[in-house]
Enzyme design. Structure first.
Site, PDB file in Angstrom:
ATOM      1  N   LYS A  21       0.834  -1.211   0.000  1.00  0.00           N
ATOM      2  CA  LYS A  21       0.000   0.000   0.000  1.00  0.00           C
ATOM      3  C   LYS A  21       0.866   1.258   0.000  1.00  0.00           C
ATOM      4  O   LYS A  21       0.626   2.183  -0.764  1.00  0.00           O
ATOM      5  CB  LYS A  21      -0.886  -0.008   1.249  1.00  0.00           C
ATOM      6  CG  LYS A  21      -1.457   1.346   1.639  1.00  0.00           C
ATOM      7  CD  LYS A  21      -2.381   1.262   2.831  1.00  0.00           C
ATOM      8  CE  LYS A  21      -1.804   1.719   4.152  1.00  0.00           C
ATOM      9  NZ  LYS A  21      -1.558   3.145   4.308  1.00  0.00           N
ATOM     10  N   ASN A  22       1.877   1.279   0.887  1.00  0.00           N
ATOM     11  CA  ASN A  22       2.637   2.504   1.082  1.00  0.00           C
ATOM     12  C   ASN A  22       3.699   2.733   0.011  1.00  0.00           C
ATOM     13  O   ASN A  22       4.465   3.695   0.094  1.00  0.00           O
ATOM     14  CB  ASN A  22       3.242   2.539   2.491  1.00  0.00           C
ATOM     15  CG  ASN A  22       2.150   2.733   3.534  1.00  0.00           C
ATOM     16  OD1 ASN A  22       1.031   3.144   3.206  1.00  0.00           O
ATOM     17  ND2 ASN A  22       2.457   2.412   4.781  1.00  0.00           N
ATOM     18  N   ARG A  92      -3.127  10.450   3.435  1.00  0.00           N
ATOM     19  CA  ARG A  92      -1.985  11.373   3.536  1.00  0.00           C
ATOM     20  C   ARG A  92      -1.320  11.635   2.183  1.00  0.00           C
ATOM     21  O   ARG A  92      -0.271  12.261   2.110  1.00  0.00           O
ATOM     22  CB  ARG A  92      -0.939  10.795   4.515  1.00  0.00           C
ATOM     23  CG  ARG A  92      -1.528  10.599   5.902  1.00  0.00           C
ATOM     24  CD  ARG A  92      -0.492  10.313   6.922  1.00  0.00           C
ATOM     25  NE  ARG A  92       0.448  11.377   7.135  1.00  0.00           N
ATOM     26  CZ  ARG A  92       0.148  12.531   7.741  1.00  0.00           C
ATOM     27  NH1 ARG A  92      -1.070  12.766   8.183  1.00  0.00           N
ATOM     28  NH2 ARG A  92       1.083  13.441   7.897  1.00  0.00           N
ATOM     29  N   ASP A 116      -4.523   7.907   9.533  1.00  0.00           N
ATOM     30  CA  ASP A 116      -4.869   7.330  10.826  1.00  0.00           C
ATOM     31  C   ASP A 116      -4.671   8.312  11.970  1.00  0.00           C
ATOM     32  O   ASP A 116      -3.741   9.114  11.961  1.00  0.00           O
ATOM     33  CB  ASP A 116      -4.000   6.095  11.073  1.00  0.00           C
ATOM     34  CG  ASP A 116      -4.344   4.997  10.095  1.00  0.00           C
ATOM     35  OD1 ASP A 116      -5.533   4.856   9.760  1.00  0.00           O
ATOM     36  OD2 ASP A 116      -3.418   4.287   9.669  1.00  0.00           O
ATOM     37  N   ASP A 305       4.432  -0.064  12.285  1.00  0.00           N
ATOM     38  CA  ASP A 305       3.205  -0.744  11.826  1.00  0.00           C
ATOM     39  C   ASP A 305       3.173  -2.222  12.235  1.00  0.00           C
ATOM     40  O   ASP A 305       2.167  -2.895  11.996  1.00  0.00           O
ATOM     41  CB  ASP A 305       3.077  -0.644  10.302  1.00  0.00           C
ATOM     42  CG  ASP A 305       2.917   0.784   9.826  1.00  0.00           C
ATOM     43  OD1 ASP A 305       2.342   1.592  10.562  1.00  0.00           O
ATOM     44  OD2 ASP A 305       3.392   1.103   8.723  1.00  0.00           O
TER      45      ASP A 305
HETATM   46  N1  EPU Z   1       6.744  13.917  11.216  1.00  0.00           N
HETATM   47  C1  EPU Z   1       6.925  15.241  11.556  1.00  0.00           C
HETATM   48  N2  EPU Z   1       6.880  16.178  10.565  1.00  0.00           N
HETATM   49  C2  EPU Z   1       6.657  15.838   9.246  1.00  0.00           C
HETATM   50  C3  EPU Z   1       6.497  14.479   8.907  1.00  0.00           C
HETATM   51  C4  EPU Z   1       6.544  13.530   9.927  1.00  0.00           C
HETATM   52  O1  EPU Z   1       7.100  15.574  12.731  1.00  0.00           O
HETATM   53  O2  EPU Z   1       6.626  16.745   8.389  1.00  0.00           O
HETATM   54  C5  EPU Z   1       6.727  12.908  12.288  1.00  0.00           C
HETATM   55  C6  EPU Z   1       5.346  12.247  12.382  1.00  0.00           C
HETATM   56  O3  EPU Z   1       4.444  13.007  13.146  1.00  0.00           O
HETATM   57  C7  EPU Z   1       5.674  10.926  13.027  1.00  0.00           C
HETATM   58  C8  EPU Z   1       7.050  10.592  12.447  1.00  0.00           C
HETATM   59  O4  EPU Z   1       7.580  11.832  11.951  1.00  0.00           O
HETATM   60  O5  EPU Z   1       5.766  11.062  14.410  1.00  0.00           O
HETATM   61  C9  EPU Z   1       7.033   9.569  11.338  1.00  0.00           C
HETATM   62  O6  EPU Z   1       6.279  10.018  10.259  1.00  0.00           O
HETATM   63  P1  EPU Z   1       6.618   9.659   8.746  1.00  0.00           P
HETATM   64  O7  EPU Z   1       6.570  10.927   7.960  1.00  0.00           O
HETATM   65  O8  EPU Z   1       7.834   8.811   8.675  1.00  0.00           O
HETATM   66  O9  EPU Z   1       5.368   8.758   8.369  1.00  0.00           O
HETATM   67  P2  EPU Z   1       4.328   8.963   7.204  1.00  0.00           P
HETATM   68  O10 EPU Z   1       5.027   9.173   5.923  1.00  0.00           O
HETATM   69  O11 EPU Z   1       3.260   9.912   7.615  1.00  0.00           O
HETATM   70  C10 EPU Z   1       4.336   6.429   6.549  1.00  0.00           C
HETATM   71  C11 EPU Z   1       3.286   5.377   6.421  1.00  0.00           C
HETATM   72  C12 EPU Z   1       2.823   4.920   7.784  1.00  0.00           C
HETATM   73  C13 EPU Z   1       4.012   4.389   8.542  1.00  0.00           C
HETATM   74  C14 EPU Z   1       5.109   5.468   8.624  1.00  0.00           C
HETATM   75  C15 EPU Z   1       6.378   4.997   9.309  1.00  0.00           C
HETATM   76  C16 EPU Z   1       2.223   6.034   4.355  1.00  0.00           C
HETATM   77  C17 EPU Z   1       1.019   6.562   3.665  1.00  0.00           C
HETATM   78  N3  EPU Z   1       2.165   5.936   5.670  1.00  0.00           N
HETATM   79  O12 EPU Z   1       3.684   7.512   7.204  1.00  0.00           O
HETATM   80  O13 EPU Z   1       1.901   3.879   7.563  1.00  0.00           O
HETATM   81  O14 EPU Z   1       3.606   4.029   9.840  1.00  0.00           O
HETATM   82  O15 EPU Z   1       5.436   5.915   7.282  1.00  0.00           O
HETATM   83  O16 EPU Z   1       6.966   3.985   8.595  1.00  0.00           O
HETATM   84  O17 EPU Z   1       3.215   5.674   3.725  1.00  0.00           O
HETATM   85  C18 EPU Z   1      -0.055   2.648   7.802  1.00  0.00           C
HETATM   86  O18 EPU Z   1       0.198   2.136   6.696  1.00  0.00           O
HETATM   87  O19 EPU Z   1      -0.971   2.225   8.545  1.00  0.00           O
HETATM   88  C19 EPU Z   1       0.735   3.785   8.250  1.00  0.00           C
HETATM   89  C20 EPU Z   1       0.362   4.581   9.247  1.00  0.00           C
END
Ligand code: EPU
Length: 433
Positions: A21-22, A92, A116, A305
């Site tokens: 998915k991601n 997102r 989420d 995850d």
């Molecule tokens: N963060 C910041 N500022 C930002 C971006 C992120 O402070 O501008 C913080 C977030 O608040 C969080 C941490 O950094 O505490 C990690 O966030 P990250 O940006 O790495 O995650 P994401 O890109 O929002 C993706 C996956 C998530 C997965 C995370 C970590 C997608 C759509 N989502 O999220 O997947 O948990 O990476 O690997 O790719 C899921 O699939 O259920 C899911 C939540």
């Protein structure tokens, strides 16, 4: 929509892992960078790819599927519209479209992102990266309005945290920027690397430096490409945990050892069994499972995850297990649901681990102690978010009696035909309106 699950059945057989998915959703956005077709194989037909298809079509993409072959084609001859406000807070992905739209149309308006409810999830790193590349971005109450009339220019981007989404945003914006972009402290999750592989096939020049560094040499345009999406690590882990907890053997076809090293180490320490094959991994149970300590981390650490399925498994392990969540502030909401089923899971705002954690001294319940083994009993639950919804499903499959899990649309965002695939392993699960 709900799942009705009668637990306690032994689960065994083969399950095929779908494309991640991601990675799939990001690759659909990457297709906006080119006027030529991008063909994605091993494509997951899930809620999140449906939402992303709607997003891409809003900007002028044509999206077509060959479901039998597991293939999607995204082609965007031209950007016909630069605004997607009707997709507010659905997931997102919209913020990742800023780079491609700025590169091809010079402006973009995307809604506030959703996803989420597992913490505040700011996007400051995304916006800082795009601003470093020359984008002007206004943050309004419900949207981000971006423009780059002179185009984007290569720059140095230094992340304070290796964010997956912000790294992907910088990649999608940097590939068509003029000059060199260097990202330091970049996320290097396998899904990020797979996106880079697709971009390279499309004509981008992207390399890795020492540490967490990515170097992009901007090119004037990108062409079409065909790509086989990497298998979903979260699906692999969910089914692997079921193989260990519900007897097994469960052969998780498509699971890749190199993407799951820390998970496999944890399974071994717990006392579960696995065998790595050429095209997958077979998981099976043990007579006695042991308590362990787990801390979530950026890749190659234990993924956030995987925290939910492993915690359900730890309710069946002897002793006190400790789980320290260092990525998201608020990812233990489901502990109450497990406790209602008979688990003994206590959450704490203390850092119960060795890793320096961003949430130290703050009031976020981001650690848990799980006392086991405890038998689980069926319960009625409502899904809170995608991954904890899967924890509900795993717990219900292990529990005595019948569980009702409401709100499974959240689970459908990330798992294709989950009920059908679990039935094939022997689970008693049905879906009701
Ligand atoms: N963060 C910041 N500022 C930002 C971006 C992120 O402070 O501008 C913080 C977030 O608040 C969080 C941490 O950094 O505490 C990690 O966030 P990250 O940006 O790495 O995650 P994401 O890109 O929002 C993706 C996956 C998530 C997965 C995370 C970590 C997608 C759509 N989502 O999220 O997947 O948990 O990476 O690997 O790719 C899921 O699939 O259920 C899911 C939540």
């Amino acid at each position: 929509m709900k799942f009705i699950i009668t637990g306690g059945k032994p689960l065994a057989g083969t399950v095929v892992v779908r494309g991640a998915k991601n990675a799939a959703t990001k690759m659909m956005v990457a297709a906006l960078l080119s006027s030529e077709p991008v063909d994605l194989e091993n494509f997951p037909f899930i809620g999140d790819t449906d939402i992303t298809a709607e997003l891409c079509k809003t900007f002028g993409a044509q999206v077509s599927y060959d479901r039998a072959a597991g293939r999607a084609r995204v082609v965007t001859p031209s950007i016909t519209n630069v605004e997607a406000l009707h997709l507010t807070r659905r997931n997102r992905i919209p913020i990742l479209a800023l780079g491609p739209l700025l590169a091809r149309a010079g402006e973009a308006i995307v809604p506030m992102v959703g996803g989420d409810k597992i913490g505040p999830r700011p996007v400051d790193l995304h916006l800082n990266a795009l601003r470093a590349l020359g984008a002007q971005i206004e943050e309004r109450a419900d949207r981000y309005e971006a423009s780059a009339p002179r185009g984007l220019f290569g720059a140095r981007i230094d992340f304070k945290f290796p964010s997956v989404g912000a790294t992907e945003n910088a990649l999608l914006a940097g590939v068509l920027a003029r000059g060199v972009t260097t990202i330091t402290n970049a996320a290097l999750e396998p899904e990020v690397v797979d996106l880079i592989k697709l971009l390279q096939k499309m004509g981008a020049i992207i390399g890795f430096g020492s540490g967490r560094t990515i170097r992009i040499e901007g090119v004037p345009s990108l062409h079409g490409a065909r790509h086989h999406i990497l298998p979903d690590r979260n699906e692999a882990v969910s089914f692997g945990v079921l193989g260990v907890a519900a007897g097994g053997p469960v052969r998780v076809k498509g699971a890749v050892q190199g993407h799951l090293m820390t998970f496999l180490n944890t399974i071994r320490k717990i006392g579960g069994q696995y065998d790595v094959e050429d095209d997958g991994i077979i998981f099976s149970g043990a007579t006695a499972l042991k308590a362990v300590e787990v801390e979530t981390e950026a890749h190659p650490g234990f993924m956030t995850d995987w925290q939910q399925p492993i915690s359900v498994l730890l309710t069946q392990a002897r002793g006190d297990s400790v789980v320290h969540e260092t990525i998201y502030e608020d990812r233990f909401g489901y502990a109450n649901d497990l406790n209602a089923m008979g688990a003994q899971m206590t959450t704490s705002s203390k850092c119960l681990g060795e890793l320096p954690c961003r949430f130290h001294g703050m009031d976020f319940k981001h650690s848990a102690v799980i006392h086991g083994p405890t038998p689980l009993r069926g319960a009625t639950m409502r899904v809170r978010d995608l991954r904890s919804g899967m924890a509900h499903v795993i717990a219900a499959l292990l529990a005595n009696g019948t569980s009702v899990i409401e709100g499974v649309e959240e689970i459908d965002r990330g798992y294709e035909n989950l009920d059908e695939r679990l039935r094939a392993l022997g689970a008693a699960i049905s879906r009701q309106e």
